[in-house]
Design an enzyme around this catalytic site. Sequence first.
Site, PDB file in Angstrom:
ATOM      1  N   GLU A 399       0.758  -1.147  -0.110  1.00 33.97           N
ATOM      2  CA  GLU A 399      -0.074  -0.103  -0.124  1.00 33.97           C
ATOM      3  C   GLU A 399       1.003   1.467  -0.213  1.00 33.97           C
ATOM      4  O   GLU A 399       0.399   2.523  -0.697  1.00 33.97           O
ATOM      5  CB  GLU A 399      -0.807  -0.070   1.253  1.00 33.97           C
ATOM      6  N   CYS A 424      -2.312  -3.389   7.617  1.00 33.38           N
ATOM      7  CA  CYS A 424      -1.645  -3.377   8.767  1.00 33.38           C
ATOM      8  C   CYS A 424      -1.908  -2.081   9.707  1.00 33.38           C
ATOM      9  O   CYS A 424      -2.414  -1.083   8.811  1.00 33.38           O
ATOM     10  CB  CYS A 424      -0.285  -3.938   8.980  1.00 33.38           C
TER      11      CYS A 424
END
Length: 520
Positions: A399, A424
């Site tokens: 990401e 996360c």
Amino acid sequence: MATTDTVQSNQYLKPTCAASCNCKGYRDVREASTQTDTKVQGHGPRLSKVNLFTLLSLWMELFPKEEPEDINQNDFTRGTGLVVVRDHRVVGLHCSGPELHVGQVAVIRHGPRLAASDLYFSRRPCATCLKMLINAGVSRISFWPGDPEMSLLAVRPNGTDSISQEAMLDAIASEKLKSNSRPHISVVLQPVAPGLQQFVEETSRGCDFMERVLGDDPELDAGDFYWKQRRRNLDTFSEEFLIPHEQCHRDILTKIGLENFCMEPYFSNLRQNMRELVGILASVAASVPLLQHGFYRTDSQPATSEQPQPQGVSQEIARHCIVQARLLAYRTEDPKVGVGAVIWAEGKSGGCDGTGRLYLVGCGYNAYPVGSEYGEYPQMDNKHQDRQRRKYRYIIHAEQNALTFRSDEIREENTMLFVTKCPCDECVPLIRGAGIKQIYTTDLDSGKDKGDISYLKFHGLQGVLKFIWQKSSLARRASEHAGLHLANGCVGKHGRQPEQALQSNKRLRSATNPDLSPVC
């Protein structure tokens, strides 16, 4: 550097290499790490950049169309996929539209930014597209050596001529443009790394999406289910991209100026490399089966929302984008876990290509920082005792790479992140701060704390719609249980699969059926 597909290319072709490629005939086709400077290899076999871009172009050709296109029986043009690469990074994913060829789409979308870019087509582009792209100053045009965009396999409406005269004239014009152009116009197709096919099959059977499928259906035979999906995909993709009759393939290669590839052993190696890549695409696509599962919302309207939120994309498009992310994950430098991410945005009006209102913002995979020394970084995970030698403080997440190297800005419109693993705690604030409106992923790690990396923030992420991969019937069961009608497949906490049920079926995801072998 890859050479052109003329006589010069054949001097570099060896039995281990099917087409002109960067390996120049050497058997050891190892390349530099994904983002770092050394030639130290990672945890196992992975896709070369050339093969990754080729696979993405093939997959873009199959981009699902939301509205059926009008079929013109006098049009011999095949739909084509295209990947635009600049500085070794993907800056555009396109496919043919109802009126425009994909090369024309690239000119409209990128304009002068096409200069010094590399273009990877799923088919040889027609002369109309070639002349515009050459004029734009692209560096290299690479294509899949099958039936070209101006199809040589098209049949006239009266059925009397299997080879269109227009397609023949286009092939001659394309060859003339190629021989007089500055860009390299070539077939760049590298051999698949040894063991990669098996590695992709094993990791596809055990990925989070398959784990969710097997967790929802404990009685499902994992091996039988996966191989049936793969075989179905392989049949479909082979029919779309491979030419089953070798002599027909030789004839097409000759007509489009690739007669040098008709000689042995180049022709056999070319077809073998094509089969291997199509097999990899079939394996990856089989890991996200759209049968009883799909992406469904797990939350109600975001608490910060004062206006109606945009609806999610169709299940077919969501799956297509997730498969893109899964392909990107096979370029990872993470010694254990490959993660891929793709960011698409939905404009207010329809675009010029086959993706409708969608356009690419960015994509990435987890790797070490650009320009650093790969071999100097720790490779251990959280199972090792020495915390100083663990990788987590050094890996750039998928990401993060997608946001850092995005080719377009994130505007005040529907921007969607498709990622192969639950974001996360390190990435959740970035996703929210960047203005991402929707996330499509799995939530198998949601709520877990693994010491070095945790996923505690994802479930409580506000202001972003979360579409989680799960069984579609869960939405109906959750609605009946709550006594409420939940729109757009919205599922509350009651629809979440218990963690114990998922873990108890973990053994199923690695099972195989001895009666079903991989189809190559």
